[in-house]
Motif scaffolding. Structure first.
Motif, PDB file in Angstrom:
ATOM      1  N   UNK A  61      11.036 -13.806  78.817  1.00 58.18           N
ATOM      2  CA  UNK A  61      12.377 -13.198  78.907  1.00 58.18           C
ATOM      3  C   UNK A  61      13.017 -13.318  80.292  1.00 58.18           C
ATOM      4  N   UNK A  62      12.301 -13.082  81.404  1.00 57.97           N
ATOM      5  CA  UNK A  62      12.963 -13.223  82.708  1.00 57.97           C
ATOM      6  C   UNK A  62      13.528 -14.627  82.944  1.00 57.97           C
ATOM      7  N   UNK A  63      12.765 -15.639  82.569  1.00 59.75           N
ATOM      8  CA  UNK A  63      13.221 -17.021  82.747  1.00 59.75           C
ATOM      9  C   UNK A  63      14.402 -17.319  81.822  1.00 59.75           C
ATOM     10  N   UNK A  64      14.358 -16.772  80.621  1.00 63.34           N
ATOM     11  CA  UNK A  64      15.453 -17.002  79.675  1.00 63.34           C
ATOM     12  C   UNK A  64      16.737 -16.315  80.133  1.00 63.34           C
ATOM     13  N   UNK A  65      16.605 -15.146  80.752  1.00 65.67           N
ATOM     14  CA  UNK A  65      17.786 -14.474  81.303  1.00 65.67           C
ATOM     15  C   UNK A  65      18.439 -15.363  82.354  1.00 65.67           C
ATOM     16  N   UNK A  66      17.623 -15.952  83.204  1.00 69.78           N
ATOM     17  CA  UNK A  66      18.151 -16.853  84.222  1.00 69.78           C
ATOM     18  C   UNK A  66      18.759 -18.104  83.589  1.00 69.78           C
ATOM     19  N   UNK A  67      18.131 -18.597  82.522  1.00 63.69           N
ATOM     20  CA  UNK A  67      18.611 -19.818  81.876  1.00 63.69           C
ATOM     21  C   UNK A  67      19.982 -19.637  81.241  1.00 63.69           C
ATOM     22  N   UNK A  77       6.883 -22.985  79.888  1.00 58.66           N
ATOM     23  CA  UNK A  77       7.710 -22.338  80.904  1.00 58.66           C
ATOM     24  C   UNK A  77       7.945 -23.258  82.106  1.00 58.66           C
ATOM     25  N   UNK A  78       6.943 -24.061  82.446  1.00 58.40           N
ATOM     26  CA  UNK A  78       7.076 -24.944  83.606  1.00 58.40           C
ATOM     27  C   UNK A  78       8.250 -25.913  83.452  1.00 58.40           C
ATOM     28  N   UNK A  79       8.532 -26.300  82.214  1.00 56.58           N
ATOM     29  CA  UNK A  79       9.594 -27.281  81.987  1.00 56.58           C
ATOM     30  C   UNK A  79      10.975 -26.624  81.907  1.00 56.58           C
ATOM     31  N   UNK A  80      10.997 -25.288  81.865  1.00 56.83           N
ATOM     32  CA  UNK A  80      12.262 -24.578  82.046  1.00 56.83           C
ATOM     33  C   UNK A  80      12.477 -24.349  83.539  1.00 56.83           C
ATOM     34  N   UNK A 109      14.144 -24.865  73.281  1.00 64.62           N
ATOM     35  CA  UNK A 109      14.028 -24.924  71.819  1.00 64.62           C
ATOM     36  C   UNK A 109      12.666 -24.388  71.377  1.00 64.62           C
ATOM     37  N   UNK A 110      11.611 -24.823  72.066  1.00 63.28           N
ATOM     38  CA  UNK A 110      10.254 -24.392  71.702  1.00 63.28           C
ATOM     39  C   UNK A 110      10.095 -22.887  71.863  1.00 63.28           C
ATOM     40  N   UNK A 111      10.629 -22.322  72.956  1.00 61.71           N
ATOM     41  CA  UNK A 111      10.517 -20.870  73.172  1.00 61.71           C
ATOM     42  C   UNK A 111      11.234 -20.101  72.068  1.00 61.71           C
ATOM     43  N   UNK A 112      12.408 -20.601  71.666  1.00 58.52           N
ATOM     44  CA  UNK A 112      13.147 -19.952  70.589  1.00 58.52           C
ATOM     45  C   UNK A 112      12.413 -19.993  69.277  1.00 58.52           C
ATOM     46  N   UNK A 113      11.779 -21.132  68.989  1.00 55.84           N
ATOM     47  CA  UNK A 113      11.055 -21.266  67.720  1.00 55.84           C
ATOM     48  C   UNK A 113       9.742 -20.484  67.725  1.00 55.84           C
ATOM     49  N   UNK A 114       9.104 -20.369  68.881  1.00 56.66           N
ATOM     50  CA  UNK A 114       7.887 -19.540  68.962  1.00 56.66           C
ATOM     51  C   UNK A 114       8.262 -18.079  68.730  1.00 56.66           C
ATOM     52  N   UNK A 115       9.445 -17.698  69.220  1.00 60.36           N
ATOM     53  CA  UNK A 115      10.005 -16.389  68.887  1.00 60.36           C
ATOM     54  C   UNK A 115       9.321 -15.218  69.563  1.00 60.36           C
ATOM     55  N   UNK A 116       8.981 -14.201  68.795  1.00 63.12           N
ATOM     56  CA  UNK A 116       8.491 -12.935  69.342  1.00 63.12           C
ATOM     57  C   UNK A 116       7.320 -13.077  70.312  1.00 63.12           C
ATOM     58  N   UNK A 117       6.324 -13.933  70.033  1.00 63.60           N
ATOM     59  CA  UNK A 117       5.223 -14.064  70.996  1.00 63.60           C
ATOM     60  C   UNK A 117       5.647 -14.630  72.350  1.00 63.60           C
ATOM     61  N   UNK A 118       6.854 -15.193  72.421  1.00 63.36           N
ATOM     62  CA  UNK A 118       7.348 -15.762  73.678  1.00 63.36           C
ATOM     63  C   UNK A 118       8.114 -14.737  74.510  1.00 63.36           C
ATOM     64  N   UNK A 119       7.923 -13.454  74.234  1.00 65.54           N
ATOM     65  CA  UNK A 119       8.655 -12.406  74.946  1.00 65.54           C
ATOM     66  C   UNK A 119       8.358 -12.405  76.443  1.00 65.54           C
ATOM     67  N   UNK A 120       7.194 -12.921  76.832  1.00 64.52           N
ATOM     68  CA  UNK A 120       6.861 -12.995  78.260  1.00 64.52           C
ATOM     69  C   UNK A 120       7.848 -13.879  79.014  1.00 64.52           C
ATOM     70  N   UNK A 160      23.487 -22.925  74.796  1.00 60.23           N
ATOM     71  CA  UNK A 160      23.241 -22.553  73.402  1.00 60.23           C
ATOM     72  C   UNK A 160      21.755 -22.322  73.148  1.00 60.23           C
ATOM     73  N   UNK A 161      20.901 -23.244  73.626  1.00 63.17           N
ATOM     74  CA  UNK A 161      19.461 -23.095  73.432  1.00 63.17           C
ATOM     75  C   UNK A 161      18.928 -21.873  74.168  1.00 63.17           C
ATOM     76  N   UNK A 162      19.452 -21.613  75.370  1.00 66.90           N
ATOM     77  CA  UNK A 162      18.987 -20.461  76.149  1.00 66.90           C
ATOM     78  C   UNK A 162      19.336 -19.156  75.448  1.00 66.90           C
ATOM     79  N   UNK A 163      20.565 -19.050  74.963  1.00 64.69           N
ATOM     80  CA  UNK A 163      20.977 -17.831  74.264  1.00 64.69           C
ATOM     81  C   UNK A 163      20.195 -17.645  72.972  1.00 64.69           C
ATOM     82  N   UNK A 164      19.968 -18.749  72.260  1.00 63.92           N
ATOM     83  CA  UNK A 164      19.190 -18.682  71.022  1.00 63.92           C
ATOM     84  C   UNK A 164      17.779 -18.166  71.296  1.00 63.92           C
ATOM     85  N   UNK A 165      17.140 -18.720  72.331  1.00 64.89           N
ATOM     86  CA  UNK A 165      15.773 -18.314  72.652  1.00 64.89           C
ATOM     87  C   UNK A 165      15.720 -16.860  73.101  1.00 64.89           C
TER      88      UNK A 165
END
Length: 218
Positions: free
Chosen positions: A127-133, A97-100, A114-125, A141-146
């Protein structure tokens, strides 16, 4: 929502003390270097073979990957390896998360998503950062995928989502409202005629009158 909320801690805090250097560091460092050489070998690179080798030695390599992420060593490579390890790399989420959040280098930012997307469901925590991304054109593309790959955010993430209900971007507010509904399991009366603006107002009202008074723990 609390303006002091630090989005970089949505997946947990990084330990203040430095991680001890793993006893097998030299051996695994060489192993990871060899895998990186294989995976960056151009057209003939067999990524599936690299992933299989990583998974076979996941218990050996994960402490070394965490150590290198914590110490800023070959960060871009380590983030790719986290993605290739998939759900097994969930333990690295506070570091990823720090590198996002602080992705000064575009390569690290992209590889963290990319890593958050591949980790998938366990990376649900995340979500707030991904919404911002998804508002950042650097790696849309990577943000939407994750964001699509993760589960509904866990309850402990609600304060982060609630703050996004008041973001200056309507798109962020709408995504946050949907995420709050998922996490809180709200049964709001919605119809095809309900606009995104109305939905945001409904969720804000729920948060101010009820949600903010609850204790959000898993």
């Amino acid at each position: 929502a609390d303006a002091s909320v630090d989005f970089c801690t949505c997946c947990g805090d990084i330990p203040q003390s430095l991680l001890p250097k793993p006893a097998n560091f030299e051996e695994m460092d060489q192993f990871l270097a060899a895998l990186w050489k294989q995976s960056s070998g151009g057209v003939g690179a067999d990524i599936r073979l690299v992933e299989r080798q990583l998974l076979e030695r996941k218990e050996d390599v994960l402490p070394v990957i965490l150590y290198k992420l914590r110490n800023g060593q070959e960060v871009s490579h380590m983030l790719v390896f986290c993605g290739q390890l998939g759900t097994n790399a969930a333990v690295a989420l506070p570091y990823i998360i720090q590198f996002v959040c602080h992705g000064e280098r575009l390569e690290n930012y992209n590889n963290a998503l990319f890593a958050l997307g591949r980790i998938g469901k366990p990376a649900a925590c995340a979500k707030p950062v991904l919404i911002l991304a998804t508002e950042d054109s650097k790696s849309l593309m990577n943000a939407r995928y994750a964001l699509k790959a993760v589960d509904p955010a866990p309850r402990r993430v609600m304060p982060f989502l609630a703050r996004l209900l008041y973001h200056s971007s309507p798109a962020v507010c709408e995504k946050a409202a949907q995420a709050v509904i998922e996490t809180a399991k709200l049964e709001m009366a919605q119809s095809a005629e309900t606009s995104s603006e109305q939905l945001i107002l409904l969720v804000r009202k729920w948060w101010e009158e009820q949600g903010s008074k609850e204790e959000w723990k898993d």
